[in-house]
Design a protein around this motif. Structure first.
Motif, PDB file in Angstrom:
ATOM      1  N   MET A  99       0.842  -1.190   0.000  1.00  0.00           N
ATOM      2  CA  MET A  99       0.000   0.000   0.000  1.00  0.00           C
ATOM      3  C   MET A  99       0.884   1.249   0.000  1.00  0.00           C
ATOM      4  N   SER A 100       0.534   2.204  -0.816  1.00  0.00           N
ATOM      5  CA  SER A 100       1.369   3.402  -0.917  1.00  0.00           C
ATOM      6  C   SER A 100       0.989   4.435   0.143  1.00  0.00           C
ATOM      7  N   ARG A 101       1.995   5.190   0.535  1.00  0.00           N
ATOM      8  CA  ARG A 101       1.787   6.251   1.514  1.00  0.00           C
ATOM      9  C   ARG A 101       1.179   7.469   0.856  1.00  0.00           C
ATOM     10  N   LYS A 102       0.498   8.270   1.675  1.00  0.00           N
ATOM     11  CA  LYS A 102      -0.004   9.548   1.187  1.00  0.00           C
ATOM     12  C   LYS A 102       1.172  10.489   0.956  1.00  0.00           C
ATOM     13  N   ARG A 103       1.058  11.323  -0.050  1.00  0.00           N
ATOM     14  CA  ARG A 103       2.117  12.298  -0.305  1.00  0.00           C
ATOM     15  C   ARG A 103       2.118  13.362   0.781  1.00  0.00           C
ATOM     16  N   GLU A 104       3.289  13.772   1.135  1.00  0.00           N
ATOM     17  CA  GLU A 104       3.419  14.855   2.104  1.00  0.00           C
ATOM     18  C   GLU A 104       3.210  16.184   1.397  1.00  0.00           C
ATOM     19  N   ARG A 105       2.905  17.193   2.186  1.00  0.00           N
ATOM     20  CA  ARG A 105       2.608  18.529   1.668  1.00  0.00           C
ATOM     21  C   ARG A 105       3.734  19.071   0.777  1.00  0.00           C
ATOM     22  N   VAL A 106       4.978  18.899   1.195  1.00  0.00           N
ATOM     23  CA  VAL A 106       6.100  19.423   0.405  1.00  0.00           C
ATOM     24  C   VAL A 106       6.173  18.748  -0.965  1.00  0.00           C
ATOM     25  N   MET A 107       5.792  17.478  -1.029  1.00  0.00           N
ATOM     26  CA  MET A 107       5.808  16.762  -2.303  1.00  0.00           C
ATOM     27  C   MET A 107       4.660  17.224  -3.202  1.00  0.00           C
ATOM     28  N   ILE A 108       3.506  17.489  -2.627  1.00  0.00           N
ATOM     29  CA  ILE A 108       2.372  17.987  -3.410  1.00  0.00           C
ATOM     30  C   ILE A 108       2.705  19.360  -3.985  1.00  0.00           C
ATOM     31  N   ILE A 109       3.308  20.219  -3.176  1.00  0.00           N
ATOM     32  CA  ILE A 109       3.715  21.538  -3.666  1.00  0.00           C
ATOM     33  C   ILE A 109       4.723  21.370  -4.802  1.00  0.00           C
ATOM     34  N   HIS A 110       5.669  20.473  -4.627  1.00  0.00           N
ATOM     35  CA  HIS A 110       6.647  20.185  -5.678  1.00  0.00           C
ATOM     36  C   HIS A 110       5.939  19.755  -6.960  1.00  0.00           C
ATOM     37  N   ASP A 111       4.981  18.848  -6.856  1.00  0.00           N
ATOM     38  CA  ASP A 111       4.290  18.339  -8.043  1.00  0.00           C
ATOM     39  C   ASP A 111       3.529  19.447  -8.768  1.00  0.00           C
ATOM     40  N   ILE A 112       2.909  20.336  -8.019  1.00  0.00           N
ATOM     41  CA  ILE A 112       2.182  21.456  -8.628  1.00  0.00           C
ATOM     42  C   ILE A 112       3.154  22.390  -9.345  1.00  0.00           C
ATOM     43  N   LEU A 113       4.227  22.764  -8.655  1.00  0.00           N
ATOM     44  CA  LEU A 113       5.202  23.676  -9.259  1.00  0.00           C
ATOM     45  C   LEU A 113       5.897  23.032 -10.453  1.00  0.00           C
ATOM     46  N   LYS A 114       6.171  21.748 -10.369  1.00  0.00           N
ATOM     47  CA  LYS A 114       6.811  21.031 -11.475  1.00  0.00           C
ATOM     48  C   LYS A 114       5.898  21.015 -12.704  1.00  0.00           C
ATOM     49  N   ALA A 115       4.595  20.835 -12.478  1.00  0.00           N
ATOM     50  CA  ALA A 115       3.631  20.860 -13.590  1.00  0.00           C
ATOM     51  C   ALA A 115       3.640  22.218 -14.280  1.00  0.00           C
ATOM     52  N   LYS A 143      12.783  28.933  -6.851  1.00  0.00           N
ATOM     53  CA  LYS A 143      13.729  28.702  -5.742  1.00  0.00           C
ATOM     54  C   LYS A 143      13.295  27.500  -4.911  1.00  0.00           C
ATOM     55  N   TYR A 144      11.984  27.354  -4.695  1.00  0.00           N
ATOM     56  CA  TYR A 144      11.464  26.192  -3.960  1.00  0.00           C
ATOM     57  C   TYR A 144      11.881  24.900  -4.657  1.00  0.00           C
ATOM     58  N   LEU A 145      11.709  24.842  -5.978  1.00  0.00           N
ATOM     59  CA  LEU A 145      12.079  23.630  -6.713  1.00  0.00           C
ATOM     60  C   LEU A 145      13.575  23.339  -6.595  1.00  0.00           C
ATOM     61  N   GLN A 146      14.404  24.372  -6.681  1.00  0.00           N
ATOM     62  CA  GLN A 146      15.852  24.187  -6.535  1.00  0.00           C
ATOM     63  C   GLN A 146      16.181  23.630  -5.158  1.00  0.00           C
ATOM     64  N   ASP A 147      15.628  24.250  -4.122  1.00  0.00           N
ATOM     65  CA  ASP A 147      15.907  23.817  -2.757  1.00  0.00           C
ATOM     66  C   ASP A 147      15.359  22.419  -2.489  1.00  0.00           C
ATOM     67  N   PHE A 148      14.200  22.113  -3.057  1.00  0.00           N
ATOM     68  CA  PHE A 148      13.614  20.784  -2.899  1.00  0.00           C
ATOM     69  C   PHE A 148      14.577  19.717  -3.423  1.00  0.00           C
ATOM     70  N   HIS A 149      15.154  19.961  -4.599  1.00  0.00           N
ATOM     71  CA  HIS A 149      16.068  18.983  -5.179  1.00  0.00           C
ATOM     72  C   HIS A 149      17.361  18.855  -4.373  1.00  0.00           C
ATOM     73  N   ASN A 207      -8.105  33.809 -20.734  1.00  0.00           N
ATOM     74  CA  ASN A 207      -7.933  32.485 -20.132  1.00  0.00           C
ATOM     75  C   ASN A 207      -6.992  32.595 -18.934  1.00  0.00           C
ATOM     76  N   LYS A 208      -7.327  31.897 -17.869  1.00  0.00           N
ATOM     77  CA  LYS A 208      -6.533  31.956 -16.643  1.00  0.00           C
ATOM     78  C   LYS A 208      -5.353  30.997 -16.714  1.00  0.00           C
ATOM     79  N   PHE A 209      -4.192  31.493 -16.281  1.00  0.00           N
ATOM     80  CA  PHE A 209      -2.970  30.699 -16.174  1.00  0.00           C
ATOM     81  C   PHE A 209      -2.373  30.928 -14.792  1.00  0.00           C
ATOM     82  N   TYR A 210      -1.651  29.938 -14.311  1.00  0.00           N
ATOM     83  CA  TYR A 210      -0.868  30.100 -13.090  1.00  0.00           C
ATOM     84  C   TYR A 210       0.583  30.156 -13.502  1.00  0.00           C
ATOM     85  N   THR A 211       1.239  31.234 -13.099  1.00  0.00           N
ATOM     86  CA  THR A 211       2.613  31.494 -13.505  1.00  0.00           C
ATOM     87  C   THR A 211       3.521  31.430 -12.289  1.00  0.00           C
ATOM     88  N   MET A 212       4.625  30.737 -12.443  1.00  0.00           N
ATOM     89  CA  MET A 212       5.559  30.581 -11.347  1.00  0.00           C
ATOM     90  C   MET A 212       6.387  31.846 -11.155  1.00  0.00           C
TER      91      MET A 212
END
Length: 93
Positions: free
Chosen positions: A1-17, A74-80, A63-68
């Motif tokens: 069974m897989s674990r739930k993703r932690e908040r920092v990983m969810i933020i990473h996934d959103i920013l990575k997208a 910086k979050y993505l750099q520090d995450f890695h 049309n709405k966009f989300y822009t990093m």
């Protein structure tokens, strides 16, 4: 069974997208890539806007966009850096 993703990983996934779309992505793309419900995504996007990781932009057709922001990149750099550190000491599960 897989674990739930932690908040920092969810933020990473959103920013990575967003990063994958050259720093500006539509909500639907982020929803599919981050694998969240629309309600959870809405909450995370609001939080990321408040924390200045992303901002809302619109194109000529309104049309709405989300822009990093620089802070989001910086979050993505520090995450890695942290992820590599943990892997080098075999601290991941």
């Amino acid at each position: 069974m897989s674990r739930k993703r932690e908040r920092v990983m969810i933020i990473h996934d959103i920013l990575k997208a967003i990063e994958e779309k050259k720093g500006s992505a539509r909500p639907t793309h982020i929803l599919y890539k981050s694998n969240l419900s629309s309600q959870m995504l809405k909450e995370y996007l609001g939080d990321l806007i408040d924390k200045k990781f992303i901002e809302i932009t619109k194109d000529k057709k309104n049309n709405k966009f989300y822009t990093m922001t620089d802070r989001g990149y910086k979050y993505l750099q520090d995450f890695h850096i942290i992820k590599n550190f943990m892997e080098s000491y075999d601290l991941t599960e």
